[in-house]
Design an enzyme around this catalytic site. Structure first.
Site, PDB file in Angstrom:
ATOM      1  N   GLU A 176      33.733  45.870  49.149  1.00  0.00           N
ATOM      2  CA  GLU A 176      34.205  46.414  47.867  1.00  0.00           C
ATOM      3  C   GLU A 176      35.315  47.449  48.082  1.00  0.00           C
ATOM      4  O   GLU A 176      36.300  47.492  47.350  1.00  0.00           O
ATOM      5  CB  GLU A 176      33.044  47.068  47.120  1.00  0.00           C
ATOM      6  CG  GLU A 176      32.345  46.133  46.174  1.00  0.00           C
ATOM      7  CD  GLU A 176      33.319  45.522  45.183  1.00  0.00           C
ATOM      8  OE1 GLU A 176      34.066  46.269  44.537  1.00  0.00           O
ATOM      9  OE2 GLU A 176      33.339  44.290  45.070  1.00  0.00           O
ATOM     10  N   HIS A 202      42.511  43.756  43.431  1.00  0.00           N
ATOM     11  CA  HIS A 202      41.158  43.960  43.956  1.00  0.00           C
ATOM     12  C   HIS A 202      40.472  42.614  44.159  1.00  0.00           C
ATOM     13  O   HIS A 202      39.939  42.319  45.223  1.00  0.00           O
ATOM     14  CB  HIS A 202      40.337  44.833  42.982  1.00  0.00           C
ATOM     15  CG  HIS A 202      38.873  44.924  43.302  1.00  0.00           C
ATOM     16  ND1 HIS A 202      38.282  46.066  43.785  1.00  0.00           N
ATOM     17  CD2 HIS A 202      37.869  43.998  43.224  1.00  0.00           C
ATOM     18  CE1 HIS A 202      36.993  45.846  43.995  1.00  0.00           C
ATOM     19  NE2 HIS A 202      36.712  44.588  43.651  1.00  0.00           N
ATOM     20  N   GLU A 203      40.492  41.791  43.109  1.00  0.00           N
ATOM     21  CA  GLU A 203      39.786  40.505  43.181  1.00  0.00           C
ATOM     22  C   GLU A 203      40.419  39.591  44.224  1.00  0.00           C
ATOM     23  O   GLU A 203      39.706  38.946  44.999  1.00  0.00           O
ATOM     24  CB  GLU A 203      39.775  39.833  41.809  1.00  0.00           C
ATOM     25  CG  GLU A 203      38.933  40.570  40.778  1.00  0.00           C
ATOM     26  CD  GLU A 203      37.464  40.683  41.171  1.00  0.00           C
ATOM     27  OE1 GLU A 203      36.981  39.848  41.960  1.00  0.00           O
ATOM     28  OE2 GLU A 203      36.794  41.614  40.711  1.00  0.00           O
ATOM     29  N   TYR A 260      28.219  40.542  51.730  1.00  0.00           N
ATOM     30  CA  TYR A 260      28.230  41.263  50.458  1.00  0.00           C
ATOM     31  C   TYR A 260      26.869  41.875  50.142  1.00  0.00           C
ATOM     32  O   TYR A 260      26.209  41.529  49.171  1.00  0.00           O
ATOM     33  CB  TYR A 260      28.682  40.310  49.359  1.00  0.00           C
ATOM     34  CG  TYR A 260      29.344  40.997  48.188  1.00  0.00           C
ATOM     35  CD1 TYR A 260      30.519  41.719  48.361  1.00  0.00           C
ATOM     36  CD2 TYR A 260      28.789  40.919  46.924  1.00  0.00           C
ATOM     37  CE1 TYR A 260      31.124  42.347  47.298  1.00  0.00           C
ATOM     38  CE2 TYR A 260      29.384  41.549  45.846  1.00  0.00           C
ATOM     39  CZ  TYR A 260      30.556  42.261  46.039  1.00  0.00           C
ATOM     40  OH  TYR A 260      31.160  42.884  44.968  1.00  0.00           O
ATOM     41  N   HIS A 307      28.937  48.325  44.875  1.00  0.00           N
ATOM     42  CA  HIS A 307      29.958  49.006  44.054  1.00  0.00           C
ATOM     43  C   HIS A 307      29.636  50.486  43.907  1.00  0.00           C
ATOM     44  O   HIS A 307      30.347  51.206  43.215  1.00  0.00           O
ATOM     45  CB  HIS A 307      30.038  48.411  42.645  1.00  0.00           C
ATOM     46  CG  HIS A 307      30.493  47.000  42.571  1.00  0.00           C
ATOM     47  ND1 HIS A 307      29.652  45.929  42.769  1.00  0.00           N
ATOM     48  CD2 HIS A 307      31.718  46.467  42.304  1.00  0.00           C
ATOM     49  CE1 HIS A 307      30.333  44.811  42.621  1.00  0.00           C
ATOM     50  NE2 HIS A 307      31.587  45.103  42.349  1.00  0.00           N
ATOM     51  N   HIS A 339      39.383  40.202  47.753  1.00  0.00           N
ATOM     52  CA  HIS A 339      38.123  39.592  48.196  1.00  0.00           C
ATOM     53  C   HIS A 339      38.398  38.287  48.940  1.00  0.00           C
ATOM     54  O   HIS A 339      37.663  37.917  49.861  1.00  0.00           O
ATOM     55  CB  HIS A 339      37.180  39.347  47.017  1.00  0.00           C
ATOM     56  CG  HIS A 339      36.460  40.588  46.577  1.00  0.00           C
ATOM     57  ND1 HIS A 339      35.670  41.321  47.427  1.00  0.00           N
ATOM     58  CD2 HIS A 339      36.418  41.226  45.386  1.00  0.00           C
ATOM     59  CE1 HIS A 339      35.174  42.365  46.777  1.00  0.00           C
ATOM     60  NE2 HIS A 339      35.614  42.332  45.543  1.00  0.00           N
ATOM     61  N   ASP A 383      22.784  46.118  42.351  1.00  0.00           N
ATOM     62  CA  ASP A 383      24.158  45.923  42.821  1.00  0.00           C
ATOM     63  C   ASP A 383      24.246  45.459  44.284  1.00  0.00           C
ATOM     64  O   ASP A 383      24.999  46.029  45.078  1.00  0.00           O
ATOM     65  CB  ASP A 383      24.901  47.268  42.584  1.00  0.00           C
ATOM     66  CG  ASP A 383      26.362  47.255  42.977  1.00  0.00           C
ATOM     67  OD1 ASP A 383      26.981  46.189  42.895  1.00  0.00           O
ATOM     68  OD2 ASP A 383      26.865  48.328  43.357  1.00  0.00           O
TER      69      ASP A 383
HETATM   70 ZN   LIG Z   1      34.960  43.604  43.951  1.00  0.00          ZN
END
Ligand SMILES: [Zn+2]
Length: 359
Positions: A204, A180-181, A195, A282, A184, A277
């Protein structure tokens, strides 16, 4: 490439969850959540400064040692020795093709990064995050009991977890969290999705999509067999089972506010309150997440073969930084028809209809 863009500032702990625990948690949770929020905020401002500096000097923006870290190798893992941000990346503990070490976190970061690198290469012909072989640098044991892991715009950083929010050692244990990271990074080098609000929720969602696909691939699961959970088993049990459920948004942890349909879209301001957020990035990612999971299940087989292929093509060739849900949905339908055919196009369209993005 992304030098003129604001780096994605994503950490894995849902800001909404940390923000709520900082206010409403037990004293132990409040302390751990406040610390995680403060440390993440400090990292973000450092990134902003480094980004500006890099642009002014016309060099590639990276971590503090970014320019000197490039060795032409696939990946490397460093130990921060709990010293925090003034000691990034830390001490090199496992270089590319070096044997496993005693430290489990080091090996997990190494293996997860390598699996992500190989997944993008083998499935989509992509060479690392930037498409031209960028080295994947990871730092483990960041800070003291730090309850977060993040992509800082140039490298991965993993805390150990305090045992109050994340289980100790859990942040490197989930391959979907690592993928996931790192995704990005792919998004930053391609679509550059801003974002904030819907484009941020898409940012996301793409990270959850490819995070889940790397995990499904590592387990050789079909779309029907997959759990579609992100970060399963890494929170302390009293907080919940996982960070997100792609197939049943809003059911992963206690207080999970993710909607699975546009009718329940959560309209939040993009301000400095972590509970908002970045305008719900998210939170509303639950909607495109569910569309992907539904499409993948309908298309059958392994999710990376058809649905993943379509979403990858869209992410890397069809989106703009400010793309909203409906435009992304139309792009996936278009690409499904281009790469596969009418049946696939209908399956993808139905998925977006079921989550209320298209009618
Ligand atoms: Zn993320």
């Amino acid at each position: 490439m992304g030098a003129t863009r604001k780096p994605t500032r994503c950490s894995i702990a849902p800001p909404d969850l940390l923000g709520r625990l900082a206010v409403e948690g037990t004293p132990e949770q409040r302390e751990a959540a406040t610390c995680a929020l403060a440390t993440s905020a400090a990292m973000r401002s450092q990134r902003a400064v480094m980004g500006q500096l890099g642009r002014r000097l016309n060099i590639r923006t990276g971590s503090l040692a970014g320019a000197t870290l490039e060795t032409g190798e696939r990946l490397s893992v460093y130990d921060n020795q709990t010293q925090g941000r003034q000691f990034l990346p830390g001490v090199l503990v496992r270089g590319w093709e070096a044997p496993a070490v005693v430290d489990t976190s080091v090996n997990q970061a190494y293996d997860g990064s390598n699996a992500t690198y190989e997944f993008y290469r083998d499935q989509f012909g992509r060479s690392s995050l930037d498409g031209v072989g960028m080295e994947l640098v990871s730092t483990v044991h960041y800070g003291v009991g730090f309850d977060n892991a993040f992509w800082d715009g140039s490298q991965m950083v993993y805390g150990d977890g305090s045992g109050r929010i994340f289980k100790i050692g859990a942040l490197t244990s989930a391959i979907d969290v690592i993928a996931h990271e790192l995704t990005h990074g792919v998004t930053e080098f391609t679509a550059g999705l801003v974002y904030s609000k819907q484009s941020g929720a898409l940012n996301e969602s793409f990270s959850d999509v490819f995070g889940s696909l790397v995990k499904q691939h590592s387990l050789n699961q079909t779309a029907a067999e997959a759990s579609w959970l992100i970060g399963e088993g890494i929170l302390v049990p009293e907080l919940g089972a996982a960070l997100r459920s792609m197939i049943h948004p809003g059911t992963a942890y206690s207080g999970d506010r993710q909607p699975g349909n546009m009718a329940e879209y959560v309209n939040l301001p993009d301000n400095n309150d972590p509970r908002n957020d970045n305008g719900g990035v998210h939170i509303n990612s639950g909607i495109p997440n569910r569309a992907f999971a539904l499409a993948a299940i309908a298309l059958g087989g392994h999710a990376w073969e058809k649905a993943g292929r379509i979403w990858y093509e869209v992410l890397t060739t069809r989106l703009r930084p400010t793309t909203q849900f409906d435009a992304a949905a139309h792009a996936t339908i278009d690409v499904a028809g281009m790469i596969f055919g009418e049946a696939e196009q209908v399956a993808v369209h139905n998925a977006w209809k079921e989550v209320g993005v298209l009618s």
